[in-house]
Design a protein around this motif. Structure first.
Motif, PDB file in Angstrom:
ATOM      1  N   TYR A   7       0.831  -1.194   0.000  1.00  0.00           N
ATOM      2  CA  TYR A   7       0.000   0.000   0.000  1.00  0.00           C
ATOM      3  C   TYR A   7       0.871   1.251   0.000  1.00  0.00           C
ATOM      4  CZ  TYR A   7       1.031  -0.393   5.009  1.00  0.00           C
ATOM      5  OH  TYR A   7       1.665  -0.521   6.218  1.00  0.00           O
ATOM      6  N   THR A   8       0.260   2.354  -0.344  1.00  0.00           N
ATOM      7  CA  THR A   8       0.939   3.640  -0.246  1.00  0.00           C
ATOM      8  C   THR A   8       0.075   4.557   0.596  1.00  0.00           C
ATOM      9  OG1 THR A   8       1.673   3.299  -2.505  1.00  0.00           O
ATOM     10  CG2 THR A   8       2.028   5.475  -1.554  1.00  0.00           C
ATOM     11  N   HIS A   9       0.641   5.099   1.620  1.00  0.00           N
ATOM     12  CA  HIS A   9      -0.047   6.117   2.402  1.00  0.00           C
ATOM     13  C   HIS A   9       0.713   7.426   2.250  1.00  0.00           C
ATOM     14  CE1 HIS A   9      -2.110   2.943   5.151  1.00  0.00           C
ATOM     15  NE2 HIS A   9      -2.713   3.107   4.008  1.00  0.00           N
ATOM     16  N   TYR A  10      -0.048   8.500   2.269  1.00  0.00           N
ATOM     17  CA  TYR A  10       0.540   9.812   2.034  1.00  0.00           C
ATOM     18  C   TYR A  10       0.448  10.629   3.306  1.00  0.00           C
ATOM     19  CZ  TYR A  10       0.015   8.299  -2.791  1.00  0.00           C
ATOM     20  OH  TYR A  10       0.096   7.588  -3.959  1.00  0.00           O
ATOM     21  N   ALA A  11       1.510  11.343   3.601  1.00  0.00           N
ATOM     22  CA  ALA A  11       1.516  12.174   4.806  1.00  0.00           C
ATOM     23  C   ALA A  11       1.083  13.585   4.435  1.00  0.00           C
ATOM     24  CB  ALA A  11       2.907  12.208   5.413  1.00  0.00           C
ATOM     25  N   CYS A  12       0.134  14.092   5.209  1.00  0.00           N
ATOM     26  CA  CYS A  12      -0.278  15.467   4.968  1.00  0.00           C
ATOM     27  C   CYS A  12       0.749  16.389   5.611  1.00  0.00           C
ATOM     28  CB  CYS A  12      -1.654  15.736   5.550  1.00  0.00           C
ATOM     29  SG  CYS A  12      -2.194  17.421   5.273  1.00  0.00           S
ATOM     30  N   PRO A  13       1.221  17.394   4.893  1.00  0.00           N
ATOM     31  CA  PRO A  13       2.268  18.267   5.455  1.00  0.00           C
ATOM     32  C   PRO A  13       1.810  19.052   6.678  1.00  0.00           C
ATOM     33  CG  PRO A  13       1.537  19.058   3.301  1.00  0.00           C
ATOM     34  CD  PRO A  13       0.886  17.744   3.515  1.00  0.00           C
ATOM     35  N   CYS A  14       0.491  19.122   6.918  1.00  0.00           N
ATOM     36  CA  CYS A  14       0.024  19.942   8.041  1.00  0.00           C
ATOM     37  C   CYS A  14       0.472  19.372   9.374  1.00  0.00           C
ATOM     38  CB  CYS A  14      -1.489  20.086   8.017  1.00  0.00           C
ATOM     39  SG  CYS A  14      -2.387  18.617   8.533  1.00  0.00           S
ATOM     40  N   LEU A 360       3.485   0.134  -5.767  1.00  0.00           N
ATOM     41  CA  LEU A 360       4.620  -0.783  -5.647  1.00  0.00           C
ATOM     42  C   LEU A 360       4.165  -2.193  -5.987  1.00  0.00           C
ATOM     43  CD1 LEU A 360       7.594  -0.540  -4.478  1.00  0.00           C
ATOM     44  CD2 LEU A 360       6.656  -1.530  -2.399  1.00  0.00           C
ATOM     45  N   ARG A 361       5.001  -2.925  -6.721  1.00  0.00           N
ATOM     46  CA  ARG A 361       4.722  -4.341  -6.915  1.00  0.00           C
ATOM     47  C   ARG A 361       6.044  -5.089  -7.011  1.00  0.00           C
ATOM     48  NH1 ARG A 361       5.431  -4.976 -12.644  1.00  0.00           N
ATOM     49  NH2 ARG A 361       5.150  -2.977 -13.654  1.00  0.00           N
ATOM     50  N   PRO A 362       6.050  -6.340  -6.613  1.00  0.00           N
ATOM     51  CA  PRO A 362       7.309  -7.083  -6.697  1.00  0.00           C
ATOM     52  C   PRO A 362       7.710  -7.280  -8.160  1.00  0.00           C
ATOM     53  CG  PRO A 362       5.548  -8.443  -5.746  1.00  0.00           C
ATOM     54  CD  PRO A 362       4.971  -7.103  -6.011  1.00  0.00           C
ATOM     55  N   LEU A 363       9.020  -7.249  -8.419  1.00  0.00           N
ATOM     56  CA  LEU A 363       9.501  -7.423  -9.794  1.00  0.00           C
ATOM     57  C   LEU A 363       9.267  -8.855 -10.262  1.00  0.00           C
ATOM     58  CD1 LEU A 363      10.993  -6.396 -12.275  1.00  0.00           C
ATOM     59  CD2 LEU A 363      13.144  -6.832 -11.097  1.00  0.00           C
ATOM     60  N   HIS A 364       9.512  -9.789  -9.369  1.00  0.00           N
ATOM     61  CA  HIS A 364       9.276 -11.195  -9.711  1.00  0.00           C
ATOM     62  C   HIS A 364       8.243 -11.753  -8.755  1.00  0.00           C
ATOM     63  CE1 HIS A 364      12.711 -10.933 -12.318  1.00  0.00           C
ATOM     64  NE2 HIS A 364      13.450 -10.485 -11.311  1.00  0.00           N
ATOM     65  N   THR A 398       6.054   2.466  -9.316  1.00  0.00           N
ATOM     66  CA  THR A 398       5.478   3.212 -10.427  1.00  0.00           C
ATOM     67  C   THR A 398       4.896   4.518  -9.924  1.00  0.00           C
ATOM     68  OG1 THR A 398       4.926   1.128 -11.487  1.00  0.00           O
ATOM     69  CG2 THR A 398       3.824   3.090 -12.333  1.00  0.00           C
ATOM     70  N   LEU A 399       5.239   5.596 -10.604  1.00  0.00           N
ATOM     71  CA  LEU A 399       4.633   6.891 -10.291  1.00  0.00           C
ATOM     72  C   LEU A 399       3.754   7.304 -11.453  1.00  0.00           C
ATOM     73  CD1 LEU A 399       7.340   7.055  -8.405  1.00  0.00           C
ATOM     74  CD2 LEU A 399       6.553   9.412  -8.166  1.00  0.00           C
ATOM     75  N   ARG A 400       2.566   7.714 -11.115  1.00  0.00           N
ATOM     76  CA  ARG A 400       1.600   8.107 -12.131  1.00  0.00           C
ATOM     77  C   ARG A 400       1.314   9.590 -12.027  1.00  0.00           C
ATOM     78  NH1 ARG A 400      -0.442   3.478 -14.308  1.00  0.00           N
ATOM     79  NH2 ARG A 400       0.468   2.160 -12.709  1.00  0.00           N
ATOM     80  N   ASN A 401       1.252  10.227 -13.162  1.00  0.00           N
ATOM     81  CA  ASN A 401       1.089  11.678 -13.179  1.00  0.00           C
ATOM     82  C   ASN A 401      -0.340  12.059 -13.554  1.00  0.00           C
ATOM     83  OD1 ASN A 401       1.421  14.389 -13.372  1.00  0.00           O
ATOM     84  ND2 ASN A 401       2.612  14.337 -15.281  1.00  0.00           N
ATOM     85  N   ILE A 492      13.151   0.873 -10.297  1.00  0.00           N
ATOM     86  CA  ILE A 492      13.368  -0.309  -9.460  1.00  0.00           C
ATOM     87  C   ILE A 492      13.829   0.126  -8.068  1.00  0.00           C
ATOM     88  CG2 ILE A 492      14.762  -2.400  -9.150  1.00  0.00           C
ATOM     89  CD1 ILE A 492      12.714  -2.715 -11.334  1.00  0.00           C
ATOM     90  N   LEU A 493      13.236  -0.571  -7.112  1.00  0.00           N
ATOM     91  CA  LEU A 493      13.550  -0.310  -5.714  1.00  0.00           C
ATOM     92  C   LEU A 493      14.176  -1.592  -5.175  1.00  0.00           C
ATOM     93  CD1 LEU A 493      12.708   2.136  -3.916  1.00  0.00           C
ATOM     94  CD2 LEU A 493      10.817   0.757  -3.125  1.00  0.00           C
ATOM     95  N   GLU A 494      15.357  -1.460  -4.608  1.00  0.00           N
ATOM     96  CA  GLU A 494      15.997  -2.657  -4.078  1.00  0.00           C
ATOM     97  C   GLU A 494      15.897  -2.622  -2.559  1.00  0.00           C
ATOM     98  OE1 GLU A 494      19.272  -4.573  -6.740  1.00  0.00           O
ATOM     99  OE2 GLU A 494      20.198  -3.482  -5.068  1.00  0.00           O
ATOM    100  N   ILE A 495      15.392  -3.706  -2.003  1.00  0.00           N
ATOM    101  CA  ILE A 495      15.168  -3.732  -0.560  1.00  0.00           C
ATOM    102  C   ILE A 495      15.875  -4.938   0.042  1.00  0.00           C
ATOM    103  CG2 ILE A 495      13.416  -3.895   1.259  1.00  0.00           C
ATOM    104  CD1 ILE A 495      11.438  -2.742  -0.825  1.00  0.00           C
ATOM    105  N   VAL A 496      16.617  -4.673   1.117  1.00  0.00           N
ATOM    106  CA  VAL A 496      17.171  -5.773   1.895  1.00  0.00           C
ATOM    107  C   VAL A 496      16.496  -5.711   3.261  1.00  0.00           C
ATOM    108  CG1 VAL A 496      19.242  -6.886   2.800  1.00  0.00           C
ATOM    109  CG2 VAL A 496      19.362  -5.517   0.708  1.00  0.00           C
ATOM    110  N   PRO A 497      15.474  -6.519   3.460  1.00  0.00           N
ATOM    111  CA  PRO A 497      14.758  -6.438   4.739  1.00  0.00           C
ATOM    112  C   PRO A 497      15.687  -6.743   5.896  1.00  0.00           C
ATOM    113  CG  PRO A 497      13.538  -7.761   3.144  1.00  0.00           C
ATOM    114  CD  PRO A 497      14.903  -7.539   2.571  1.00  0.00           C
ATOM    115  N   GLY A 498      15.544  -6.008   6.969  1.00  0.00           N
ATOM    116  CA  GLY A 498      16.331  -6.254   8.171  1.00  0.00           C
ATOM    117  C   GLY A 498      15.841  -7.508   8.870  1.00  0.00           C
TER     118      GLY A 498
END
Ligand SMILES: [Zn+2]
Ligand SMILES: [Zn+2]
Ligand SMILES: [Zn+2]
Ligand SMILES: [Zn+2]
Lengths: 566, 211
Positions: A7-14, A360-364, A398-401, A492-498
């Motif tokens: 998911y994507t959550h957005y922070a309100c600047p307020c 966001l989606r997994p590449l594979h 992916t960013l959509r405009n 591409i976003l590369e993540i190494v989970p802790g």
């Protein structure tokens, strides 16, 4: 987090911790400079993060607006059951409830319905065919089978239920008992009725105001007038000579309610009998017959209810249609159509159409990507994606405009995620451009072609050769965008989970880890804060080729990736 | 979903029959009274769905037997479903019924709007479900309930009989109550190229994936 991954959550600047951020230009918002990294695991984070569909946008201020930085303005009140609009003048006198025939079951809250029953000569209730016997009507709950018969009430006609109910209630609580214990008991019984007590008190205080010569026409506004204020000041010291004299002229400025007739309910020894009665009733009838707290709070008429047979139907509470104004510039950014049954808007400026949105989606992907909201087969239960710790995984961001201009994007993310479990995050291509959004037709046409995905095998290779890209599997490369459509760009976003287990190998300070071995809730949730900065230009006077005005927008997002395996 | 599990694949013919208007109806759906069911196009009826189109409104006095009565009977539609709507597996759609004195049970036509998603294992007996409504798995919309546009019925909700759910409500519980409101951006986006479909949004992209 209740939302499904990813998911994507957005922070309100307020709600950003540094106060003056809103007034600053976005270019000054360097995430690594004067603003600290957004920490999704911070207890406060939950209060500033929103899913996109709850965020609005003010085009005057060029800023995201959340429910906390808009002012609600009530457009109208309506009954959710009959969808009848209630004029604002009537809302208060009707206690914010529908005064038509709408009632809810006091036992289960479902709507009640007027149902006809026919009394036959033998006194049995059964459906008949003719118009024999006298007609009677009930309010009936089709969910839990509660009826007004449970409280011994029935109606002679199917209309004006409110009137008939009020009558029945009055009749029930003002029965003059023939025995000597008389009027007293009746009154106190009545006082258990919240509305009644309120009415009596209200009458009493109004009278007091009149007697003491206060000019306020209702006791609610007693402190509003200068005369009253002066009197209060004189009561609490600061006695001027005039005030002193005045107060002496009135030896009894005001007294409090002193009896049941005046609305004061006090404990009296005769109540003890009632308590005994109640106890007896509880013993014989058992728990199931007593009213729950929720039931007793369903309507003021039920505030004193101890047993189910005292529960009165609750008039349906009204709902509102609200417009929303930007708190900074006061313009309407949401204005619904006033008609209560309508879901349309006159003005609706939402973040969705004004800020680049991330997904966001997994590449594979291992198996089909699931969206738990759209599980269509009962046996395909949704499971949270599990991430293997300490192994690099690649995701497509992916960013959509939604803007009709080409937008320059720069992304920033901390190298390791904040919180107890530090995961490494790398954005292979943090700055790129996204093409402009087109009109609806373009969108419709482009959506009829399927997305090119490298994992599609031969077909995608064929497509790739058609579109002129290199054959075979595409490899993620630093500094290169992954794919691009008309108004979206993917990187591409590369993540190494802790690791959830404290290990020294991932470079955490040992002492810190050992202190917090105890796992907090949702510590295993991998959330990545990303700062998005968008820059574009607009034509100043709406004309092409003219002067260009630069625009920019910056905001924090949090990507929920999945849960890290233990 | 897009890729059926390995053991699930039917080798000979596809699971869905596609109509001229793009409706996809599973061969494993139980549909009664087909002439009384109207589908708006690009609507999906999945496996195990039961649709009771045979339960249509009958004339008050069937004994009359006049031609006009017969014509009325033919034209009465029991179930109407709009465009881009998805009825997931094992859901039952049954027109609501009321018994009136003397003439026995009377069925009322059931209407479902456009881009409505109904989760698996639900039971729909509502009078109407308006467009862009998202019904979670295992819900019951009891007889004569009315769900207005842009509502979200959370999984496992039982909407009580004849309840009216105002537009843009979030409903949950047994019995269902309005527990909140959807955001102003409800149903926006989705359905675009490669984009996730969203609740209450355009479901055409999801419909395309069903095969
Ligand atoms: Zn805000
Ligand atoms: Zn009403
Ligand atoms: Zn009930
Ligand atoms: Zn503003």
């Amino acid at each position: 987090m209740a939302a499904p991954f990813p998911y994507t959550h957005y922070a309100c600047p307020c709600s950003s911790s540094s106060g003056p951020v809103i007034s600053k230009r976005a270019s000054q918002l360097e995430p690594d400079e004067d603003q600290e990294t957004f920490n999704p695991h911070d207890p406060r984070a939950a209060y500033s993060l929103y899913p996109l569909d709850h965020l609005l946008f003010c085009d005057e201020c060029s800023q995201i607006r959340c429910p906390k930085c808009v002012n609600d303005e009530i457009i109208n009140w309506f009954c959710p059951s009959c969808l009848f609009e209630v004029p604002s003048s009537a809302v208060r006198s009707e206690n914010n409830r529908c005064s038509r025939n709408c009632y809810n079951c006091p036992s289960c809250s479902s709507p009640l319905h007027v149902t006809q029953v026919e009394k036959q000569d033998d006194g049995m209730l059964k459906p008949g065919d003719g118009r024999t016997g006298d007609e009677a009507y009930l309010l009936f709950c089709q969910y839990c089978d509660w009826t007004t018969l449970d409280i011994g009430v029935q109606f002679s006609r199917p209309t004006k239920i409110t009137e008939q109910l009020n009558k029945a209630r009055k009749a029930r609580y003002t029965v003059q008992q023939p025995d000597s214990e008389d009027a007293d008991k009746t009154v106190s019984k009545q006082l258990r009725n919240h509305d009644d007590a309120f009415d009596r008190l209200s009458v009493f205080y109004t009278e007091q105001m009149d007697e003491t010569g206060e000019s306020g026409n209702s006791w609610g506004s007693a402190y509003g007038s200068p005369a009253n204020l002066a009197r209060i000041m004189s009561l609490y010291g600061g006695l001027t000579h005039g005030a002193l004299k005045k107060s002496r002229e009135k030896p009894q400025p005001m007294r409090e309610a002193a009896g049941e007739e005046e609305g004061l309910a006090t404990y009296s020894p005769s109540d003890q009998d009632m308590d005994e009665e109640t106890l007896q009733k509880m013993q014989t009838r058992g728990w199931d017959e007593t009213a729950s707290e929720e039931q007793a709070l369903s309507t003021p008429a039920n505030y004193g209810a101890r047993f189910k047979d005292e529960l009165w139907p609750a008039a349906t509470t009204l709902r509102t249609k609200r417009g929303k104004r930007c708190r900074t510039c006061r313009q309407f950014i949401i204005r619904p159509e006033p008609k209560s049954g309508s879901a349309r808007y006159r003005i609706r400026i939402i973040a969705h159409n004004n800020i680049p949105r991330l997904s966001l989606r997994p590449l594979h992907p291992i198996g089909p990507v699931q969206n738990p909201s759209f599980v269509m087969k009962s046996d395909h239960a949704y499971k949270d994606p599990i991430l293997q710790p300490l192994s690099a995984q690649q995701f497509v961001l992916t960013l959509r405009n939604p803007i009709f201009e080409t937008v320059k994007i720069s992304l920033a993310t901390p190298a390791t995620t904040p919180g107890r479990v530090a995961s490494r995050v790398t954005i292979l291509c943090p700055s790129f451009e996204i093409g402009p959004a087109g009109d609806v037709w373009d969108e419709a046409l482009s959506s009829s072609t399927s997305t090119i995905r490298p994992s599609d095998g031969g077909r995608s290779a064929a497509m790739a050769s058609l579109t002129g890209t290199a054959e075979g599997e595409k490899q993620p490369e630093a500094g290169k965008i992954w794919e691009k459509t008309r108004n979206s760009t993917s990187v591409i976003l590369e993540i190494v989970p802790g690791s959830l287990r404290p290990t020294s190998s991932i470079g955490l300070r040992d002492d810190e880890v050992k202190e917090t071995v105890e796992e907090a809730e949702d510590d295993d949730v991998l959330e990545i804060p990303i700062y998005v900065r968008a820059e574009w230009t607009v034509d100043v006077h709406g004309e092409k080729g003219g002067e260009k005005e630069p625009k920019e927008l910056g905001y924090w997002c949090v990507l929920g990736v999945g849960r890290i395996a233990a | 979903m897009s890729r059926p599990a390995p053991g699930n694949r039917r080798s000979t013919k596809s699971e869905y029959i596609e109509t001229d208007t793009g409706n996809k109806i599973s061969r494993k759906a139980h549909i009664e009274g087909k002439p009384n069911i109207m589908l708006g196009g690009r609507t999906v009826i999945m496996a195990g769905v039961t649709m009771r189109g045979d339960l249509q409104r009958k004339q008050e006095r069937p004994a009359d037997g006049s031609e006009s009565a017969a014509a009325d009977k033919v034209s009465s539609t029991a179930i109407t479903i709009g465009r881009g709507t998805i009825i997931s597996t094992n859901t039952t759609i049954r027109p609501p019924m009321r018994s009136s004195r003397g003439s026995g049970p009377t069925f009322y036509p059931l209407r479902i709007g456009d881009n409505v998603f109904v989760g698996p294992g639900s039971h729909i007996s509502a009078l109407s479900v308006s467009s862009n409504v998202h019904v979670g798995a295992g819900c019951v919309l009891a007889p004569f309930s009315i769900v207005k546009e842009h509502c979200r019925i959370l999984p496992g909700t039982v909407v009580p009989p004849a309840m009216v759910v105002p537009p843009g409500s979030v409903v949950a519980g047994k019995p269902g109550r309005v527990v909140g409101e959807v955001g102003e951006g409800w149903g926006q986006g989705g359905g675009g190229e490669g984009e996730e479909w969203v609740e209450g949004g355009d479901l055409r992209a999801l419909v395309r994936k069903v095969r």
